[in-house]
Design an enzyme around this catalytic site. Structure first.
Site, PDB file in Angstrom:
ATOM      1  N   ASP A   1       0.852  -1.176   0.000  1.00  0.00           N
ATOM      2  CA  ASP A   1       0.000   0.000   0.000  1.00  0.00           C
ATOM      3  C   ASP A   1       0.896   1.237   0.000  1.00  0.00           C
ATOM      4  O   ASP A   1       1.763   1.394   0.858  1.00  0.00           O
ATOM      5  CB  ASP A   1      -0.912  -0.015   1.233  1.00  0.00           C
ATOM      6  CG  ASP A   1      -1.928   1.112   1.220  1.00  0.00           C
ATOM      7  OD1 ASP A   1      -1.898   1.941   0.274  1.00  0.00           O
ATOM      8  OD2 ASP A   1      -2.767   1.175   2.137  1.00  0.00           O
TER       9      ASP A   1
ATOM     10  N   ASP B   1       2.312   8.687 -10.003  1.00  0.00           N
ATOM     11  CA  ASP B   1       1.194   8.804 -10.946  1.00  0.00           C
ATOM     12  C   ASP B   1      -0.049   8.364 -10.186  1.00  0.00           C
ATOM     13  O   ASP B   1      -0.441   7.201 -10.223  1.00  0.00           O
ATOM     14  CB  ASP B   1       1.447   7.937 -12.175  1.00  0.00           C
ATOM     15  CG  ASP B   1       0.372   8.118 -13.237  1.00  0.00           C
ATOM     16  OD1 ASP B   1      -0.490   9.010 -13.068  1.00  0.00           O
ATOM     17  OD2 ASP B   1       0.374   7.365 -14.224  1.00  0.00           O
TER      18      ASP B   1
ATOM     19  N   CYS C   1      -4.104  12.105 -14.583  1.00  0.00           N
ATOM     20  CA  CYS C   1      -4.789  12.216 -15.872  1.00  0.00           C
ATOM     21  C   CYS C   1      -6.176  12.810 -15.665  1.00  0.00           C
ATOM     22  O   CYS C   1      -7.171  12.331 -16.220  1.00  0.00           O
ATOM     23  CB  CYS C   1      -4.870  10.866 -16.570  1.00  0.00           C
ATOM     24  SG  CYS C   1      -5.629   9.563 -15.575  1.00  0.00           S
TER      25      CYS C   1
END
Length: 669
Positions: free
Chosen positions: A429, A446, A503
């Site tokens: 994690d 990311d 994104c």
């Protein structure tokens, strides 16, 4: 080749088409003899040639000359008699050529006819009778209109077969057509101008509530909705001049949002977010760009080949490609291909990786160096990890971590195919990773996001994301950000850099998270090194962010032809943790975020956080609150109480006990 002409012999004429076309030497010789003399002059018309032959025939017979002279002298000048050739006896008395006005300029025609007559006179001197006959022929031919252009041989042969009056009628039809064409175009231009003036005078009128209800019950007319959207945007861009009297701007905005949601199939929340994010002039462009797929791009694996060699190999296989841009030295853009890009021998050999153009930007901003220790906190499917190994030339150490064990399978396969040998893959994690390992020179994060920048790849985002999902992603991103910062080593000689990217295009997942990290850790924003892209927001609606957020970069599909993306680069300058930094501050609206589900059998009480009784809290020392002789500040006492509660919660989580736990009372000192 051809027949030799002999003036003394005549060609025998027999039946058949070919013999009828052939003519004797007595008719061909004058043409051959006159041709070299007229080579320097322009070509004679059919009528001039006829007149020349006619004069030649008249010079041989005196009887025909006297007869024609008598007919010409008997009749007055006003009534010119048409030659009998081509007329029947029944029609000769009433079929007379009319004296029409000449369609061409008399001067130009007169000069041309005069030149032709001079040429004929020069060729063969004529007598007085021939001159009179020529004048009569000129009077007759002047009555007929002439063409503005030189006719071809086929048209001349057709005109020779027609009667003079038929030729005149044919010519009049041609001139009428030429005159009618410009008049029609002028009328069409006038109609277009009139229609444009009418459209300018018309103003867009908002539909009433009843009309909107009727349209909502019926099947939507997409053409009408699109027309109404464009009209609404035009009115909002120039609201003072084009608005309807008695209407407010908010009414136009509500209608526009409703039409956008119906036309592009978005939910109301996401349309509201995009309307707040983009100006009206860019909103339609962004929505239209999300309906089009982004171009396919690949990244060359420099560990095995060069971009020039790879491009040549793919071109030989029927692939149409170009370099991605000046900003990338490894990217190629694919326009079309006769073979599947993901199944070529070059792909299976690991010469390139299918990767979006926006995915190259974070690694370029991170700029990993050789022999460094690098962490990719969320690595699946391995495109950015392999690009980092490529820039490091398989030296140093890369730790690729991801929470999903299923997605790590694709990471293993891609790294083996691309020939990466300096990477360790682990499954932890990311929020707890500093406890496992630390001291990295560079970290790439990311973060998982809502995906509002890749709607062209996943259209389900249009209707599946709401406020709760975005706030949940923002809370997770803040936790991962703090974990990534804690994994960095500020004392690194070459590194100490962190790149954060998503994104998504929403402010809650980008600028809000970056501003939160600047307040909680000893970091600062540095330039990303990317020349293009739009600057991040320093203020958005009621929120105000740190001025250094101008160094972040935003990328949009309608301006950069790549997926929506956000990139920020940090530099850690101290390993010290700011006071009260472990208490994660969340605004009031973040209280709606959902906690992790409790294990089975724990019941409802397991969801409540453990709280220590008031008697278990130790009294702070004077050194913790302030200096000697100074009064204890209320803020310092509250901060220490919060820290003790969080430490107690962590202790209880480590022991596996949930709910309330009794703590032995401690005597105050």
């Amino acid at each position: 080749m051809g027949r030799k002409l002999d003036p003394t012999k005549k060609v025998p004429r027999g039946p058949g088409r070919k013999s009828r076309k052939q003519k004797g030497a007595e008719t061909e010789i004058p043409g051959h003899l006159l041709q070299p003399q007229l080579s320097d002059r322009r070509r004679l018309s059919s009528r001039v040639r006829k007149r020349a032959l006619k004069r030649k025939s008249l010079s041989t017979g005196n009887e025909k000359q006297t007869g024609k002279k008598q007919r010409l002298t008997d009749k007055p000048d006003s009534q010119a008699v048409v030659p009998a050739k081509g007329y029947s006896d029944e029609n000769a008395d009433w079929l007379l050529p009319a004296r029409n006005q000449r369609l061409l300029d008399k001067k130009s025609d007169g000069e041309s006819v005069a030149d032709d007559d001079k040429n004929v006179v020069n060729m063969e001197p004529a007598s007085s009778s021939e001159a009179e006959e020529g004048a009569a022929d000129e009077d007759l031919t002047d009555e007929l209109p002439r063409d503005d252009y030189e006719m071809s041989d086929e048209e001349e042969s057709e005109d020779d077969e027609l009667l003079p009056i038929e030729r005149a009628a044919k010519q009049m039809k041609k001139t009428k057509k030429k005159k009618e064409l410009p008049t029609q175009t002028d009328e069409q231009d006038e109609e277009c101008d009139l229609q444009m003036n009418i459209e300018e005078l018309e103003r867009f009128v908002l539909p009433s509530g009843q009309e909107i209800e009727k349209q909502s019950q019926q099947t939507p007319d997409l053409k009408m909705i699109y027309k109404r959207m464009t009209d609404t945007v035009e009115v909002l861009c120039d609201f003072k001049q084009k608005r309807e009297q008695g209407r407010e701007r908010q009414e136009y905005l509500q209608l526009l949002k409703r039409d956008l949601a119906a036309y592009y199939s978005y939910n109301e929340y996401l349309i509201q977010k995009l309307c707040d994010l983009f100006p009206l002039s860019e909103l339609l462009d962004f929505l239209e760009a999300n309906e089009v797929q982004r171009p396919v791009t690949i990244r060359t694996n420099s560990l095995k080949t060069r971009r020039r060699d790879l491009a040549q190999a793919l071109i030989n296989r029927g692939v149409n490609l170009d370099p991605l841009g000046k900003w990338s030295k490894t990217g190629l853009i694919i326009y079309d291909s006769s073979v599947p890009i993901g199944a070529t021998p070059e792909y299976l050999a690991g010469h390139y990786m299918l990767q979006g153009a926006c995915s190259l930007l974070p690694v370029m901003a991170l700029a990993p160096q050789e022999n460094e220790k690098l962490l990719d906190l969320s690595c699946a499917p391995g495109g950015k990890t392999s690009y980092c190994a490529q820039l490091m030339k398989n030296t140093g150490l890369i730790v690729a971590n991801d929470l999903s064990s299923e997605r790590l399978k694709s990471v293993v396969g891609n790294l083996h195919r691309l020939g990466v040998t300096n990477t360790i893959i682990c499954n932890y994690d990311g929020r707890e990773f500093p406890k496992v390992m630390g001291g990295f020179d560079r970290v790439l994060l990311d973060a998982p996001c809502s995906g509002t920048g890749v709607i062209s790849k996943d259209p389900a985002v249009k209707t599946s994301k709401d406020e709760r999902d975005i706030l949940r992603c923002a809370h997770l991103q803040k936790e991962l950000m703090l974990s990534a910062i804690d994994s960095l080593d500020a004392k690194s000689k070459t590194g100490g850099y962190l790149v954060y990217c998503t994104c998504s295009v929403t402010v809650e997942e980008n600028e809000w998270v970056v501003d939160y990290a600047l307040k909680k850790r000893n970091i600062k924003l540095v330039p990303t090194g990317i020349d293009f892209g739009k600057e991040g927001f320093t203020r958005f609606q009621e929120r105000r962010f740190h001025p250094s957020l101008r160094l972040t970069r935003r990328f949009y599909p309608h301006t950069h032809n790549m997926d929506g993306f956000f990139v920020a680069k940090f530099k850690k300058f101290s390993n010290l943790v700011l006071p009260c930094s472990q208490a994660v501050e969340t605004p009031a609206i973040e209280e709606q975020t959902v906690r992790e589900p409790a294990p089975e059998g724990e019941g409802v009480k397991a969801a409540k956080p453990p709280q220590a009784p008031a008697s278990s809290v130790k009294k702070p020392k004077k050194s913790q609150v302030g200096g000697k002789g100074k009064a204890r500040s209320v803020a310092g006492l509250r901060a220490q109480k919060i820290n003790r509660k969080i430490k107690l919660q962590k202790r209880l989580k480590g022991s596996g006990i949930r709910g309330r736990r009794k703590v032995k009372e401690q005597k105050p000192r």
